[in-house]
Design a protein around this motif. Sequence first.
Motif, short mmCIF file in Angstrom:
data_model
loop_
_atom_site.label_atom_id
_atom_site.label_comp_id
_atom_site.label_asym_id
_atom_site.label_seq_id
_atom_site.Cartn_x
_atom_site.Cartn_y
_atom_site.Cartn_z
N GLY A 187 0.85 -1.19 0.00
CA GLY A 187 0.00 0.00 0.00
C GLY A 187 0.88 1.24 0.00
N VAL A 188 0.76 2.05 -1.05
CA VAL A 188 1.61 3.23 -1.18
C VAL A 188 0.74 4.47 -1.03
CG1 VAL A 188 3.17 4.49 -2.71
CG2 VAL A 188 3.26 2.00 -2.64
N GLY A 189 1.21 5.44 -0.22
CA GLY A 189 0.50 6.71 -0.07
C GLY A 189 0.78 7.60 -1.27
N HIS A 190 1.12 8.85 -1.02
CA HIS A 190 1.45 9.73 -2.15
C HIS A 190 2.75 9.30 -2.82
CE1 HIS A 190 -1.82 12.42 -1.53
NE2 HIS A 190 -1.50 12.59 -0.25
N TYR A 191 3.76 9.00 -2.00
CA TYR A 191 5.08 8.64 -2.53
C TYR A 191 5.65 7.41 -1.84
CZ TYR A 191 4.70 13.56 -3.92
OH TYR A 191 4.26 14.76 -4.41
N GLY A 192 5.48 7.36 -0.51
CA GLY A 192 6.12 6.29 0.26
C GLY A 192 5.15 5.17 0.62
N ILE A 193 5.70 4.04 1.04
CA ILE A 193 4.88 2.91 1.49
C ILE A 193 4.24 3.28 2.83
CG2 ILE A 193 4.96 0.51 2.29
CD1 ILE A 193 7.22 0.02 0.30
N SER A 194 2.92 3.10 2.92
CA SER A 194 2.19 3.61 4.09
C SER A 194 2.48 2.80 5.35
CB SER A 194 0.69 3.60 3.84
OG SER A 194 0.40 4.19 2.61
N ASN A 195 2.40 1.48 5.24
CA ASN A 195 2.56 0.65 6.45
C ASN A 195 3.10 -0.73 6.06
OD1 ASN A 195 2.33 -0.91 8.74
ND2 ASN A 195 0.44 0.11 9.42
N LEU A 196 4.41 -0.82 6.04
CA LEU A 196 5.05 -2.06 5.58
C LEU A 196 4.76 -3.23 6.52
CD1 LEU A 196 6.81 -3.08 3.25
CD2 LEU A 196 8.85 -2.41 4.54
N PHE A 197 4.54 -2.94 7.81
CA PHE A 197 4.19 -4.02 8.75
C PHE A 197 2.88 -4.68 8.30
CE2 PHE A 197 6.38 -0.99 11.77
CZ PHE A 197 7.51 -1.75 11.93
N ARG A 198 1.90 -3.84 7.97
CA ARG A 198 0.59 -4.37 7.58
C ARG A 198 0.71 -5.14 6.27
NH1 ARG A 198 -3.20 0.22 8.34
NH2 ARG A 198 -2.50 0.78 6.28
N ASP A 199 1.54 -4.63 5.34
CA ASP A 199 1.69 -5.32 4.06
C ASP A 199 2.22 -6.74 4.25
OD1 ASP A 199 0.78 -3.18 2.53
OD2 ASP A 199 2.76 -2.23 2.57
N CYS A 200 3.10 -6.91 5.24
CA CYS A 200 3.68 -8.24 5.49
C CYS A 200 2.59 -9.26 5.74
CB CYS A 200 4.58 -8.22 6.72
SG CYS A 200 6.19 -7.58 6.33
N GLU A 201 1.60 -8.83 6.52
CA GLU A 201 0.52 -9.75 6.86
C GLU A 201 -0.27 -10.13 5.60
OE1 GLU A 201 -3.19 -9.86 9.94
OE2 GLU A 201 -1.59 -8.41 10.31
N SER A 202 -0.61 -9.10 4.77
CA SER A 202 -1.40 -9.43 3.58
C SER A 202 -0.57 -10.22 2.56
CB SER A 202 -2.00 -8.16 2.96
OG SER A 202 -0.97 -7.25 2.67
N LEU A 203 0.76 -10.13 2.64
CA LEU A 203 1.60 -10.89 1.72
C LEU A 203 1.89 -12.31 2.24
CD1 LEU A 203 4.08 -8.04 0.78
CD2 LEU A 203 2.46 -9.15 -0.75
N GLY A 204 1.36 -12.60 3.42
CA GLY A 204 1.46 -13.97 3.92
C GLY A 204 2.71 -14.26 4.75
N TYR A 205 3.49 -13.24 5.10
CA TYR A 205 4.63 -13.47 5.98
C TYR A 205 4.16 -13.49 7.43
CZ TYR A 205 7.19 -11.79 1.86
OH TYR A 205 7.66 -11.61 0.60
N LYS A 206 4.83 -14.30 8.24
CA LYS A 206 4.52 -14.30 9.67
C LYS A 206 5.45 -13.28 10.32
CE LYS A 206 1.85 -18.05 9.55
NZ LYS A 206 1.05 -17.68 8.39
N LEU A 207 4.88 -12.14 10.70
CA LEU A 207 5.70 -11.06 11.27
C LEU A 207 5.62 -11.07 12.79
CD1 LEU A 207 7.37 -8.41 10.93
CD2 LEU A 207 5.18 -7.20 10.94
N LEU A 208 6.80 -11.06 13.41
CA LEU A 208 6.90 -10.99 14.87
C LEU A 208 7.62 -9.71 15.22
CD1 LEU A 208 8.18 -14.54 15.47
CD2 LEU A 208 6.69 -13.46 17.12
N ARG A 209 7.03 -8.90 16.08
CA ARG A 209 7.73 -7.70 16.57
C ARG A 209 7.77 -7.79 18.08
NH1 ARG A 209 4.62 -2.74 14.91
NH2 ARG A 209 6.55 -1.65 15.39
#
Length: 270
Positions: A21-43
């Motif tokens: 998900g990209v805003g005007h220029y930059g990626i808005s929330n790379l953490f959230r994208d990980c989830e929709s891309l199927g990666y298991k993200l641990l923070r």
Amino acid sequence: MQECRKRDIRREADSFRKRCGVGHYGISNLFRDCESLGYKLLRYPLGESADLGFVLKRDNDTVIFTNSCSRLSRELFTLAHEIGHIVLHMDKDKQFVDDNMTLSGGHSDEKEQEANYFAACLLMPDDEVEKFLDLQLPGFNEKGLSAMDIARLMSEFNVSFDMALNRLENLGKIDSKERLRLDDERNERRVGNLLKSVVGNSRLNLPSMDIEIPHEYVDCVIYNYNHNAIPRETLGRALAYCQLVWEDVSDRLVEHADEDKDSESAIGDS
Ligand SMILES: [Zn+2]
């Protein structure tokens, strides 16, 4: 790194970016994208001296960890770097562990350099930086950039002050003299204040200390509890790791007649 390899990495970063998900220029929330891309993200706030991130493949899962004790902008860079390993290197290797050394530009390992280059291209692609400078900071060619302009770039691209300076220098937008001047200005005015003055995202400059654990983990402990495999006490502890309490999941729990009777068969209760 050879120019043709750099082009390949830019191409990979560009096609990965299209899935974010990209805003005007930059990626808005790379953490959230990980989830929709199927990666298991641990923070997890693992501590300041601990590793900053890792990525590993286990069966069908790709697991990414980032240490939320580092400043949010740095944690996002670590995440982009780990994604670089997944996209570029995971066909041969099964895991990478990263610390301050591997995430710094000067590391000699080729794969670390490539993952850093991927992260830079993913977070601040050449054409988007160009567009931002042209449309949002008109006249920068004549006037030069100020530290406040860098804070604006930080907020738009969700990167650190250093990363913004690195990228601008590598893209030939500033020279080493300008970089030094901006560095000095930053030291005088502090990044947190600069972000506030451009109504930017001040959180970028602070550690988030966030805890994020894949929902499968919670599902798994609830399943074990509901099937009498772990006692109430263990469930409570496991939920606490995710900053959850009993009441948060009570609607999914099966009532047990006798809470103490089966603690001997507990799984993972040591
Ligand atoms: Zn790495």
